[in-house]
Design a protein around this motif. Sequence first.
Motif, PDB file in Angstrom:
ATOM      1  N   LEU A   4      39.266  95.750  44.328  1.00 20.65           N
ATOM      2  CA  LEU A   4      40.083  96.850  43.802  1.00 20.65           C
ATOM      3  C   LEU A   4      41.343  96.361  43.078  1.00 20.65           C
ATOM      4  CD1 LEU A   4      39.707  99.186  46.898  1.00 20.65           C
ATOM      5  CD2 LEU A   4      38.738  99.591  44.629  1.00 20.65           C
ATOM      6  N   HIS A   5      41.484  95.040  42.958  1.00 19.12           N
ATOM      7  CA  HIS A   5      42.612  94.437  42.233  1.00 19.12           C
ATOM      8  C   HIS A   5      43.949  94.789  42.897  1.00 19.12           C
ATOM      9  CE1 HIS A   5      39.412  93.990  39.301  1.00 19.12           C
ATOM     10  NE2 HIS A   5      39.318  95.306  39.193  1.00 19.12           N
ATOM     11  N   LEU A   6      43.968  94.828  44.221  1.00 16.71           N
ATOM     12  CA  LEU A   6      45.184  95.176  44.971  1.00 16.71           C
ATOM     13  C   LEU A   6      45.847  93.907  45.502  1.00 16.71           C
ATOM     14  CD1 LEU A   6      43.759  98.256  46.902  1.00 16.71           C
ATOM     15  CD2 LEU A   6      45.352  98.305  44.971  1.00 16.71           C
ATOM     16  N   GLN A   7      47.160  93.805  45.278  1.00 15.23           N
ATOM     17  CA  GLN A   7      47.898  92.589  45.644  1.00 15.23           C
ATOM     18  C   GLN A   7      48.695  92.741  46.943  1.00 15.23           C
ATOM     19  OE1 GLN A   7      47.371  89.896  43.644  1.00 15.23           O
ATOM     20  NE2 GLN A   7      46.029  91.277  42.486  1.00 15.23           N
ATOM     21  N   ILE A   8      48.937  93.955  47.396  1.00 17.03           N
ATOM     22  CA  ILE A   8      49.897  94.157  48.485  1.00 17.03           C
ATOM     23  C   ILE A   8      49.262  94.131  49.873  1.00 17.03           C
ATOM     24  CG2 ILE A   8      51.392  95.528  47.002  1.00 17.03           C
ATOM     25  CD1 ILE A   8      50.490  98.028  48.618  1.00 17.03           C
ATOM     26  N   VAL A   9      47.944  93.962  49.936  1.00 16.76           N
ATOM     27  CA  VAL A   9      47.250  93.989  51.230  1.00 16.76           C
ATOM     28  C   VAL A   9      47.215  92.592  51.844  1.00 16.76           C
ATOM     29  CG1 VAL A   9      45.078  94.460  52.421  1.00 16.76           C
ATOM     30  CG2 VAL A   9      45.832  95.959  50.553  1.00 16.76           C
ATOM     31  N   LYS A  10      47.713  92.493  53.070  1.00 11.24           N
ATOM     32  CA  LYS A  10      47.665  91.243  53.826  1.00 11.24           C
ATOM     33  C   LYS A  10      46.830  91.495  55.079  1.00 11.24           C
ATOM     34  CE  LYS A  10      50.584  87.829  56.192  1.00 11.24           C
ATOM     35  NZ  LYS A  10      51.984  87.488  56.580  1.00 11.24           N
ATOM     36  N   ALA A  12      42.140  98.298  61.089  1.00 12.85           N
ATOM     37  CA  ALA A  12      41.974  98.590  59.666  1.00 12.85           C
ATOM     38  C   ALA A  12      40.560  98.468  59.125  1.00 12.85           C
ATOM     39  CB  ALA A  12      42.899  97.689  58.852  1.00 12.85           C
ATOM     40  N   ALA A  13      39.765  97.537  59.638  1.00 17.12           N
ATOM     41  CA  ALA A  13      38.456  97.267  59.025  1.00 17.12           C
ATOM     42  C   ALA A  13      37.557  98.498  59.065  1.00 17.12           C
ATOM     43  CB  ALA A  13      37.783  96.102  59.737  1.00 17.12           C
ATOM     44  N   PRO A  14      36.766  98.685  58.009  1.00 21.83           N
ATOM     45  CA  PRO A  14      36.560  97.790  56.854  1.00 21.83           C
ATOM     46  C   PRO A  14      37.626  97.911  55.761  1.00 21.83           C
ATOM     47  CG  PRO A  14      35.148  99.700  56.639  1.00 21.83           C
ATOM     48  CD  PRO A  14      35.844  99.845  57.965  1.00 21.83           C
ATOM     49  N   GLY A  15      38.665  98.716  55.991  1.00 20.13           N
ATOM     50  CA  GLY A  15      39.781  98.755  55.053  1.00 20.13           C
ATOM     51  C   GLY A  15      39.851  99.967  54.151  1.00 20.13           C
ATOM     52  N   THR A  16      39.035 100.959  54.398  1.00 19.64           N
ATOM     53  CA  THR A  16      38.976 102.126  53.501  1.00 19.64           C
ATOM     54  C   THR A  16      40.324 102.834  53.405  1.00 19.64           C
ATOM     55  OG1 THR A  16      36.681 102.423  54.201  1.00 19.64           O
ATOM     56  CG2 THR A  16      37.690 104.218  52.979  1.00 19.64           C
ATOM     57  N   VAL A  44      50.116  95.485  55.929  1.00 20.46           N
ATOM     58  CA  VAL A  44      49.531  94.511  56.846  1.00 20.46           C
ATOM     59  C   VAL A  44      48.383  95.200  57.572  1.00 20.46           C
ATOM     60  CG1 VAL A  44      49.898  93.038  58.854  1.00 20.46           C
ATOM     61  CG2 VAL A  44      51.709  93.280  57.130  1.00 20.46           C
ATOM     62  N   SER A  45      47.177  94.694  57.359  1.00 20.95           N
ATOM     63  CA  SER A  45      45.977  95.306  57.929  1.00 20.95           C
ATOM     64  C   SER A  45      45.387  94.388  58.987  1.00 20.95           C
ATOM     65  CB  SER A  45      44.932  95.556  56.836  1.00 20.95           C
ATOM     66  OG  SER A  45      45.440  96.447  55.862  1.00 20.95           O
ATOM     67  N   VAL A  46      45.291  94.905  60.187  1.00 24.27           N
ATOM     68  CA  VAL A  46      44.906  94.103  61.343  1.00 24.27           C
ATOM     69  C   VAL A  46      43.513  94.503  61.834  1.00 24.27           C
ATOM     70  CG1 VAL A  46      45.467  93.640  63.776  1.00 24.27           C
ATOM     71  CG2 VAL A  46      47.290  93.759  62.063  1.00 24.27           C
ATOM     72  N   ASP A  47      42.713  93.501  62.177  1.00 29.33           N
ATOM     73  CA  ASP A  47      41.450  93.771  62.867  1.00 29.33           C
ATOM     74  C   ASP A  47      41.146  92.631  63.817  1.00 29.33           C
ATOM     75  OD1 ASP A  47      39.071  95.851  62.662  1.00 29.33           O
ATOM     76  OD2 ASP A  47      38.186  93.875  63.022  1.00 29.33           O
ATOM     77  N   LEU A  48      40.383  92.944  64.858  1.00 25.46           N
ATOM     78  CA  LEU A  48      40.121  91.984  65.931  1.00 25.46           C
ATOM     79  C   LEU A  48      39.133  90.898  65.518  1.00 25.46           C
ATOM     80  CD1 LEU A  48      40.502  91.236  68.941  1.00 25.46           C
ATOM     81  CD2 LEU A  48      38.680  92.864  69.491  1.00 25.46           C
ATOM     82  N   HIS A  49      38.231  91.216  64.588  1.00 28.02           N
ATOM     83  CA  HIS A  49      37.130  90.302  64.268  1.00 28.02           C
ATOM     84  C   HIS A  49      37.299  89.680  62.883  1.00 28.02           C
ATOM     85  CE1 HIS A  49      35.087  91.782  67.824  1.00 28.02           C
ATOM     86  NE2 HIS A  49      35.295  93.021  67.404  1.00 28.02           N
ATOM     87  N   ALA A  50      37.106  88.374  62.822  1.00 27.39           N
ATOM     88  CA  ALA A  50      37.340  87.639  61.581  1.00 27.39           C
ATOM     89  C   ALA A  50      36.424  88.111  60.452  1.00 27.39           C
ATOM     90  CB  ALA A  50      37.147  86.136  61.824  1.00 27.39           C
ATOM     91  N   HIS A  51      35.159  88.401  60.752  1.00 29.48           N
ATOM     92  CA  HIS A  51      34.242  88.809  59.686  1.00 29.48           C
ATOM     93  C   HIS A  51      34.616  90.175  59.127  1.00 29.48           C
ATOM     94  CE1 HIS A  51      32.398  90.924  63.116  1.00 29.48           C
ATOM     95  NE2 HIS A  51      31.810  91.704  62.229  1.00 29.48           N
ATOM     96  N   ARG A  52      35.267  91.002  59.948  1.00 30.50           N
ATOM     97  CA  ARG A  52      35.724  92.307  59.461  1.00 30.50           C
ATOM     98  C   ARG A  52      37.028  92.174  58.675  1.00 30.50           C
ATOM     99  NH1 ARG A  52      33.466  96.835  61.305  1.00 30.50           N
ATOM    100  NH2 ARG A  52      35.408  97.996  61.635  1.00 30.50           N
ATOM    101  N   VAL A  53      37.846  91.211  59.043  1.00 28.21           N
ATOM    102  CA  VAL A  53      39.036  90.907  58.246  1.00 28.21           C
ATOM    103  C   VAL A  53      38.618  90.474  56.844  1.00 28.21           C
ATOM    104  CG1 VAL A  53      41.014  89.342  58.003  1.00 28.21           C
ATOM    105  CG2 VAL A  53      40.474  90.345  60.234  1.00 28.21           C
ATOM    106  N   GLN A  54      37.520  89.736  56.771  1.00 25.96           N
ATOM    107  CA  GLN A  54      37.003  89.300  55.472  1.00 25.96           C
ATOM    108  C   GLN A  54      36.587  90.489  54.617  1.00 25.96           C
ATOM    109  OE1 GLN A  54      36.776  85.843  54.505  1.00 25.96           O
ATOM    110  NE2 GLN A  54      36.621  86.926  52.537  1.00 25.96           N
TER     111      GLN A  54
END
Length: 409
Positions: free
Chosen positions: A278-284, A239-243, A259-269
């Motif tokens: 973006l004021h989005l609540q449903i993204v985990k 998913a990262a960077p999440g666009t 549910v958005s998955v990425d291998l690297h913690a800094h990219r999950v951030q």
Amino acid sequence: MRSWVLEALIEVICHGQYSNLYLKHHLKECPSKDRALATHIFYGTLQNYGYLNYCVNQYVKKKIPNRVRILLLMSVYQLFFLDKVPAYAIVNEAVTLTKIKNPSLSGLVNAFLHRVKQKDILLPDQEEEALSILYSVPSWLVYMWKAQYGIQQTKTMLSWTQQILPIYVRRNALCSTIEDFENSMFTSIQDDLYIYHGNDVAAHPYYQQGKMSIQDIGSYEIACFVDAKPGMHVLDTCAAPGTKTMAMAERMKDTGQIVSVDLHAHRVQLIENDAKRLHLQIVKALCKDARDLENLGLFDRVLCDVPCSGYGILARKPDIRLRMKPEDMDALIPLQQDILERGSLHVKENGILVYSTCTINKKENEKQIQSFLKKHTDFVLLEEKTIFPNKGQDGFYMAKLEKQQDSLL
């Protein structure tokens, strides 16, 4: 301004910086009135890197420092491709910049730039080899595209990989109106996608307020292709960077869950930060390997936008040209297969699995889907499409597969 471009090109060519990230973090160091031209020279030099080197090598036979060579490349680009910039200004600035760190070579730079002429550059007689030089791509890519898509489509794609693309932004319909974007800074393209006519998107109030995001046409089309509806459960495996995650969340009206998955913690951030902006609540967002998705359950939609060779985005990310190797492409294919395989295990009955890349290569695209379908008779192909590089747009591939009910097997 040209001093800034020179330093930027050195960072990308010699030190491996990514062109788009370098601009994002350093363009503000360039005077605002010069940023458009600086960006044009920066990207144009990278897009024509192979051809410009070929031109320099036809005239300069001695070994010269990388700094001077890059200065010659950007100067030749301006002489050959920028009609509105006076030749004397290009030459004088190049000589001045040479004198700062390599004064003994200022005479060589001056003589070369006065002598070099585009009409005098001789290309090989072999068409594929000539195209390779003219469009600054490896000859093996020209031969591969010709075999897969034909010579005419290959020439068209090569031509469009040289364009300077505009900046596209996606309107967040959840916290903005169409009227907000009815001004000279924006030109509507499709749905909620616009061309942005400024330079620094991140500095615009709309970006800071979560009213818009940077997103190219192909990336947006993939998010739309998933067809995620409000209330659905969606998995974005790379998913990262999440666009694409954010585009889907907005289209889902921020109801359901992604549910958005990425291998690297800094990219999950990065994903978490953008969802907050973006004021989005449903993204985990989760730090996970896309090849190990245990305990995530089943989803209505699963997107596998896999790592790929990136041959479709050579215009947007021209530094890919500097590091292209055929073995890298072949090494990605097993990884793509693994991600698609794992993602498929999390699709509900009657759910949708989308596979996508930003490359133009049947080995990574159509053949991956054909191979998957041979192993998985419980999936059927609903639709696939290839978006070839064309005016204002990168190249992408996407395929939509449906998981069949057990009773239909």
